[in-house]
Design a protein around this motif. Structure first.
Motif, PDB file in Angstrom:
ATOM      1  N   GLY A 115       0.860  -1.195   0.000  1.00  0.00           N
ATOM      2  CA  GLY A 115       0.000   0.000   0.000  1.00  0.00           C
ATOM      3  C   GLY A 115       0.881   1.225   0.000  1.00  0.00           C
ATOM      4  O   GLY A 115       1.597   1.482   0.969  1.00  0.00           O
ATOM      5  N   ASP A 116       0.859   1.999  -1.085  1.00  0.00           N
ATOM      6  CA  ASP A 116       1.811   3.115  -1.296  1.00  0.00           C
ATOM      7  C   ASP A 116       1.028   4.382  -1.615  1.00  0.00           C
ATOM      8  O   ASP A 116       0.289   4.418  -2.609  1.00  0.00           O
ATOM      9  CB  ASP A 116       2.741   2.727  -2.456  1.00  0.00           C
ATOM     10  N   SER A 117       1.216   5.417  -0.784  1.00  0.00           N
ATOM     11  CA  SER A 117       0.522   6.681  -1.044  1.00  0.00           C
ATOM     12  C   SER A 117       1.288   7.821  -0.406  1.00  0.00           C
ATOM     13  O   SER A 117       2.022   7.622   0.567  1.00  0.00           O
ATOM     14  CB  SER A 117      -0.896   6.642  -0.463  1.00  0.00           C
ATOM     15  N   GLY A 178       5.838   7.032 -11.469  1.00  0.00           N
ATOM     16  CA  GLY A 178       5.028   6.029 -10.793  1.00  0.00           C
ATOM     17  C   GLY A 178       5.447   4.644 -11.271  1.00  0.00           C
ATOM     18  O   GLY A 178       6.358   4.496 -12.091  1.00  0.00           O
ATOM     19  N   HIS A 179       4.746   3.620 -10.783  1.00  0.00           N
ATOM     20  CA  HIS A 179       5.207   2.247 -10.987  1.00  0.00           C
ATOM     21  C   HIS A 179       4.075   1.262 -10.791  1.00  0.00           C
ATOM     22  O   HIS A 179       3.123   1.531 -10.061  1.00  0.00           O
ATOM     23  CB  HIS A 179       6.329   1.931  -9.974  1.00  0.00           C
ATOM     24  N   GLY A 180       4.220   0.105 -11.439  1.00  0.00           N
ATOM     25  CA  GLY A 180       3.336  -0.989 -11.119  1.00  0.00           C
ATOM     26  C   GLY A 180       3.497  -1.361  -9.654  1.00  0.00           C
ATOM     27  O   GLY A 180       4.564  -1.164  -9.056  1.00  0.00           O
ATOM     28  N   PHE A 185       6.641  -4.152  -4.679  1.00  0.00           N
ATOM     29  CA  PHE A 185       6.613  -2.714  -4.385  1.00  0.00           C
ATOM     30  C   PHE A 185       6.730  -1.923  -5.685  1.00  0.00           C
ATOM     31  O   PHE A 185       5.893  -1.058  -5.983  1.00  0.00           O
ATOM     32  CB  PHE A 185       7.780  -2.418  -3.427  1.00  0.00           C
ATOM     33  N   HIS A 186       7.779  -2.187  -6.437  1.00  0.00           N
ATOM     34  CA  HIS A 186       8.035  -1.441  -7.672  1.00  0.00           C
ATOM     35  C   HIS A 186       8.132  -2.423  -8.836  1.00  0.00           C
ATOM     36  O   HIS A 186       9.084  -3.184  -8.925  1.00  0.00           O
ATOM     37  CB  HIS A 186       9.331  -0.627  -7.555  1.00  0.00           C
ATOM     38  N   ALA A 187       7.140  -2.413  -9.688  1.00  0.00           N
ATOM     39  CA  ALA A 187       7.051  -3.355 -10.815  1.00  0.00           C
ATOM     40  C   ALA A 187       6.875  -2.555 -12.107  1.00  0.00           C
ATOM     41  O   ALA A 187       6.544  -1.374 -12.061  1.00  0.00           O
ATOM     42  CB  ALA A 187       5.859  -4.280 -10.596  1.00  0.00           C
ATOM     43  N   PHE A 209      -1.260   0.126 -10.436  1.00  0.00           N
ATOM     44  CA  PHE A 209      -0.066   0.980 -10.496  1.00  0.00           C
ATOM     45  C   PHE A 209      -0.295   2.265  -9.714  1.00  0.00           C
ATOM     46  O   PHE A 209      -1.428   2.588  -9.339  1.00  0.00           O
ATOM     47  CB  PHE A 209       0.313   1.286 -11.951  1.00  0.00           C
ATOM     48  N   THR A 210       0.820   2.963  -9.455  1.00  0.00           N
ATOM     49  CA  THR A 210       0.725   4.260  -8.789  1.00  0.00           C
ATOM     50  C   THR A 210       0.822   5.374  -9.826  1.00  0.00           C
ATOM     51  O   THR A 210       1.415   5.219 -10.884  1.00  0.00           O
ATOM     52  CB  THR A 210       1.836   4.478  -7.745  1.00  0.00           C
ATOM     53  N   ILE A 211       0.225   6.498  -9.471  1.00  0.00           N
ATOM     54  CA  ILE A 211       0.437   7.752 -10.190  1.00  0.00           C
ATOM     55  C   ILE A 211       0.879   8.735  -9.115  1.00  0.00           C
ATOM     56  O   ILE A 211       0.215   8.864  -8.079  1.00  0.00           O
ATOM     57  CB  ILE A 211      -0.845   8.236 -10.901  1.00  0.00           C
ATOM     58  N   GLU A 212       2.017   9.373  -9.286  1.00  0.00           N
ATOM     59  CA  GLU A 212       2.606  10.164  -8.187  1.00  0.00           C
ATOM     60  C   GLU A 212       3.360  11.384  -8.701  1.00  0.00           C
ATOM     61  O   GLU A 212       4.570  11.511  -8.488  1.00  0.00           O
ATOM     62  CB  GLU A 212       3.482   9.287  -7.305  1.00  0.00           C
ATOM     63  N   PRO A 213       2.661  12.280  -9.406  1.00  0.00           N
ATOM     64  CA  PRO A 213       3.345  13.417 -10.031  1.00  0.00           C
ATOM     65  C   PRO A 213       4.047  14.326  -9.021  1.00  0.00           C
ATOM     66  O   PRO A 213       3.495  14.656  -7.979  1.00  0.00           O
ATOM     67  CB  PRO A 213       2.211  14.167 -10.744  1.00  0.00           C
ATOM     68  N   PHE A 242       1.629  14.340  -4.920  1.00  0.00           N
ATOM     69  CA  PHE A 242       0.600  13.466  -4.350  1.00  0.00           C
ATOM     70  C   PHE A 242       0.707  12.115  -5.039  1.00  0.00           C
ATOM     71  O   PHE A 242       1.011  12.045  -6.228  1.00  0.00           O
ATOM     72  CB  PHE A 242      -0.813  14.016  -4.600  1.00  0.00           C
ATOM     73  N   GLU A 243       0.428  11.048  -4.302  1.00  0.00           N
ATOM     74  CA  GLU A 243       0.499   9.698  -4.867  1.00  0.00           C
ATOM     75  C   GLU A 243      -0.717   8.869  -4.480  1.00  0.00           C
ATOM     76  O   GLU A 243      -1.050   8.763  -3.294  1.00  0.00           O
ATOM     77  CB  GLU A 243       1.750   8.970  -4.347  1.00  0.00           C
ATOM     78  N   HIS A 244      -1.362   8.287  -5.484  1.00  0.00           N
ATOM     79  CA  HIS A 244      -2.408   7.294  -5.264  1.00  0.00           C
ATOM     80  C   HIS A 244      -2.005   5.994  -5.959  1.00  0.00           C
ATOM     81  O   HIS A 244      -1.304   6.012  -6.975  1.00  0.00           O
ATOM     82  CB  HIS A 244      -3.736   7.740  -5.878  1.00  0.00           C
TER      83      HIS A 244
HETATM   84 CO    CO Z   1       5.177   4.888  -5.301  1.00  0.00          CO
END
Ligand code: CO
Ligand code: MF3
Ligand code: CO
Length: 268
Positions: A115-117, A178-180, A185-187, A209-213, A242-244
């Motif tokens: 869980g990454d945010s 961002g990343h899968g 964790f990071h894919a 995946f994450t989006i984290e601009p 911000f990251e979701h």
């Molecule tokens: Co991330």
């Protein structure tokens, strides 16, 4: 469908099962809850180490695991990136001053799911330009998320973010992405926060995946300090992020890391 179990696309992107959504949702909601709880502690006079200790204690109290302690030698349960720090700020003795803006980024592992945010916080009252930076960065993430649906591409996400940020005369950081995410964790893929509409891999139901601009008030260039972690803006301009974490659904996406308390966006 059984024949799709464990499928990976030719771009190396894992396609998760409908039943996998519950696992990553649960891990993501632990992170989001901790990010809710740390908010009231962010005030002038507090140190970033104190905020990290609170986060560590919350992780321990819940019986879950920090994904960042021990990750590539990192020693803390959070990254706390203040003012011109773009990302990967190391918690420490720095005392927050009135008007400081900071990103707190937390990742936990729960039953093997990550869980990454991250969100922005403000110590005291922000300047007008800091508040605007935070607003534009948050809105850019929402615009990127609005582009997440099957048939769109990763380039559509980056394009939505970049065009909004640059229309507001701010810049998108190119050096981090961002990343899968999921059971790792990071894919793959690298989720770029800039790009051309229609470019990149096509989004499919079951991609997580994450989006984290990261958005800078000045130029986009960054550099990493001698501690090998802290990334700062080269021109010392303020930076926000911000990251979701999201999962692609049949008709759009689920945001796994939504705030349970409705607090994702800072108030001041
Ligand atoms: Co991330
Ligand atoms: N949470 C960060 C991300 O969004 C990664 C932090 S790795 C650390 O991907 F080691 F710096 F904590
Ligand atoms: Co993160």
């Amino acid at each position: 469908m059984d024949n799709l179990r464990g499928r990976v696309t030719r771009d190396g992107i894992r396609i998760y099962e409908p039943s996998d959504f519950a696992g990553i949702r649960a891990a993501s909601q632990v992170t989001a809850d901790i990010l809710d709880l740390v908010g009231p502690l962010v005030k002038p006079g507090v140190t970033t180490a104190e905020l990290d200790t609170f986060i560590t204690d919350e992780i321990v109290r819940r019986g879950v695991t920090s994904s960042t302690i021990g990750y590539k030698g990192y020693k803390h349960a959070s990254c706390i990136s203040v003012n011109h720090v773009v990302c990967h700020g190391i918690p420490g003795p720095k005392v927050l001053a009135d008007g400081d803006i900071l990103n707190i980024d937390v990742t936990v592992t729960v039953d093997g799911w990550f869980g990454d945010s991250s969100r922005m916080y403000v110590a005291g009252t922000p300047s007008r330009k800091s508040a605007r930076l935070i607003e534009v960065t948050h809105e850019s993430l929402l615009r990127g998320i609005a582009a997440v649906k099957p048939g769109n591409t990763f380039g559509d996400i980056g394009h939505a973010i970049q065009t909004f940020v640059e229309a507001n005369r701010m810049s998108v950081v190119r050096d981090f992405c961002g990343h899968g995410i999921g059971r790792v964790f990071h894919a793959p893929p690298n989720v770029l926060h800039y790009g051309r509409a229609g470019s990149g891999a096509v989004l499919e139901e079951g991609m997580f995946f994450t989006i984290e601009p990261m958005v800078n008030l000045g130029r986009p260039e960054t550099k990493v300090l001698a501690d090998d972690w802290t990334a700062v803006t080269r021109d010392k301009s303020l930076s926000a992020q911000f990251e979701h974490a999201v999962g692609v659904t049949a008709d759009g996406c689920e945001i796994f890391t939504l705030s349970p308390g409705g607090k994702f966006y800072p108030t001041w």
